[in-house]
Design a protein around this motif. Sequence first.
Motif, PDB file in Angstrom:
ATOM      1  N   LEU A 132       0.831  -1.205   0.000  1.00  0.00           N
ATOM      2  CA  LEU A 132       0.000   0.000   0.000  1.00  0.00           C
ATOM      3  C   LEU A 132       0.867   1.257   0.000  1.00  0.00           C
ATOM      4  CD1 LEU A 132      -2.834  -0.986   2.503  1.00  0.00           C
ATOM      5  CD2 LEU A 132      -2.987  -0.789   0.015  1.00  0.00           C
ATOM      6  N   GLY A 133       1.987   1.207   0.731  1.00  0.00           N
ATOM      7  CA  GLY A 133       2.900   2.346   0.729  1.00  0.00           C
ATOM      8  C   GLY A 133       3.448   2.616  -0.657  1.00  0.00           C
ATOM      9  N   GLN A 134       3.785   1.537  -1.379  1.00  0.00           N
ATOM     10  CA  GLN A 134       4.260   1.697  -2.752  1.00  0.00           C
ATOM     11  C   GLN A 134       3.168   2.289  -3.642  1.00  0.00           C
ATOM     12  OE1 GLN A 134       6.127  -1.620  -4.667  1.00  0.00           O
ATOM     13  NE2 GLN A 134       7.694  -1.859  -3.091  1.00  0.00           N
ATOM     14  N   TYR A 135       1.927   1.921  -3.392  1.00  0.00           N
ATOM     15  CA  TYR A 135       0.825   2.467  -4.186  1.00  0.00           C
ATOM     16  C   TYR A 135       0.736   3.983  -4.009  1.00  0.00           C
ATOM     17  CZ  TYR A 135      -3.889   3.787  -5.532  1.00  0.00           C
ATOM     18  OH  TYR A 135      -4.966   4.417  -6.102  1.00  0.00           O
ATOM     19  N   PHE A 136       0.808   4.462  -2.759  1.00  0.00           N
ATOM     20  CA  PHE A 136       0.716   5.901  -2.516  1.00  0.00           C
ATOM     21  C   PHE A 136       1.937   6.636  -3.079  1.00  0.00           C
ATOM     22  CE2 PHE A 136      -2.295   4.557   0.881  1.00  0.00           C
ATOM     23  CZ  PHE A 136      -3.373   5.329   0.479  1.00  0.00           C
ATOM     24  N   ILE A 137       3.110   6.005  -3.024  1.00  0.00           N
ATOM     25  CA  ILE A 137       4.303   6.609  -3.620  1.00  0.00           C
ATOM     26  C   ILE A 137       4.129   6.707  -5.134  1.00  0.00           C
ATOM     27  CG2 ILE A 137       6.737   6.167  -4.168  1.00  0.00           C
ATOM     28  CD1 ILE A 137       7.126   5.208  -1.338  1.00  0.00           C
ATOM     29  N   PHE A 138       3.646   5.635  -5.741  1.00  0.00           N
ATOM     30  CA  PHE A 138       3.406   5.626  -7.185  1.00  0.00           C
ATOM     31  C   PHE A 138       2.405   6.713  -7.571  1.00  0.00           C
ATOM     32  CE2 PHE A 138       0.949   4.137 -10.843  1.00  0.00           C
ATOM     33  CZ  PHE A 138       1.954   3.880 -11.763  1.00  0.00           C
ATOM     34  N   MET A 139       1.333   6.852  -6.790  1.00  0.00           N
ATOM     35  CA  MET A 139       0.315   7.854  -7.083  1.00  0.00           C
ATOM     36  C   MET A 139       0.889   9.265  -6.943  1.00  0.00           C
ATOM     37  SD  MET A 139      -3.357   8.581  -5.184  1.00  0.00           S
ATOM     38  CE  MET A 139      -3.922   6.904  -5.437  1.00  0.00           C
ATOM     39  N   THR A 140       1.715   9.480  -5.922  1.00  0.00           N
ATOM     40  CA  THR A 140       2.310  10.799  -5.697  1.00  0.00           C
ATOM     41  C   THR A 140       3.221  11.195  -6.860  1.00  0.00           C
ATOM     42  OG1 THR A 140       2.249  10.422  -3.309  1.00  0.00           O
ATOM     43  CG2 THR A 140       3.642  12.210  -4.096  1.00  0.00           C
TER      44      THR A 140
END
Length: 323
Positions: A244-252
């Motif tokens: 999930l952390g990678q998802y938010f980083i990717f989105m940012t």
Amino acid sequence: MNRNFKLCTCAGGIFVCYFYYGVLQERITRGIYKIGDVEEKFVYILPMVGLQCLVNTIYAMILNRFVNPPAKDTTTPGYHAAVSLTYLLAMVFSNKALQWVNYPTQVVGKSCKPIPVMLMGVLLSRRRYPLRKYLFVLLIVVGVAVFMYKDDVKKEPAGTEGLGEVLLLLSLLMDGLTGAIQDMMKNDFKCSSGSMMYSMNLWGTVYTGLAVVMTGELLGFLSFVQRHPSVLGQLASLSVASALGQYFIFMTISEFGPLPCSIITTTRKFFTVLGSVFLLGNSLTNRQWLGAVAVFTGLILDSVYGKTPAPKPVTNGKAKTDL
């Protein structure tokens, strides 16, 4: 969705996921597991990393299929295999280091990542950096040196003095190689971040799967889980938090660019150190606090100003490029 609200959501997601990840990671690797009067520690780093790679692979596959399908990847398979190996070794070394150093030390040590990335960029990719970037990195080096300096080593078992720090250095070296190979992949093949994330974690799953079988660690891990079934839930939570952390980083990065993401993740690391101090009882001396502040100051300055192109000096009316 309002753009500012979306940025706050991404930042909050990164903070919550990786804060929880850091606290849980230290509890798993430095905690004591008991059965009656028998105490033992969790030492099965390869299965832990392999589980994270597997969950990240599934997440990347879903992301690439339904959220942001990447263009066809023409990258030579050897690049994917190499970058995954260095990425995996960096994770293994940093997790293994937690058996000898506390989490604040690991976070501050890993915050030196710009140093090997820059060195490998100079040596392998022939990059050039503006003077201010070297000054920011020097501030990080000084901060880490102040933080890592040991007044004594009496608490460390004989033969293990400095082993945690050596593992952190090896992890940083792998980070530098990972960054250099990723640069080559992006420049030579225009490899997308989604495709790269999927292939890195897929290869990582294969590597760790082979390693745990060949080393016999799989049997030890399964035996440990049988004795302490609660650790399986912790490992699952750790892997989900990472994905999930990678998802938010990717989105940012996709929505706002790498600079806001870099500032958010740098700030997150500092608050993770604070959380480890106040929630898990890790104590820092005044000297270590000074070193930590110097490190994160250097990181933030590098995030804000280090990636700005250097001025182009003019000679005889012609601009000279300084990349």
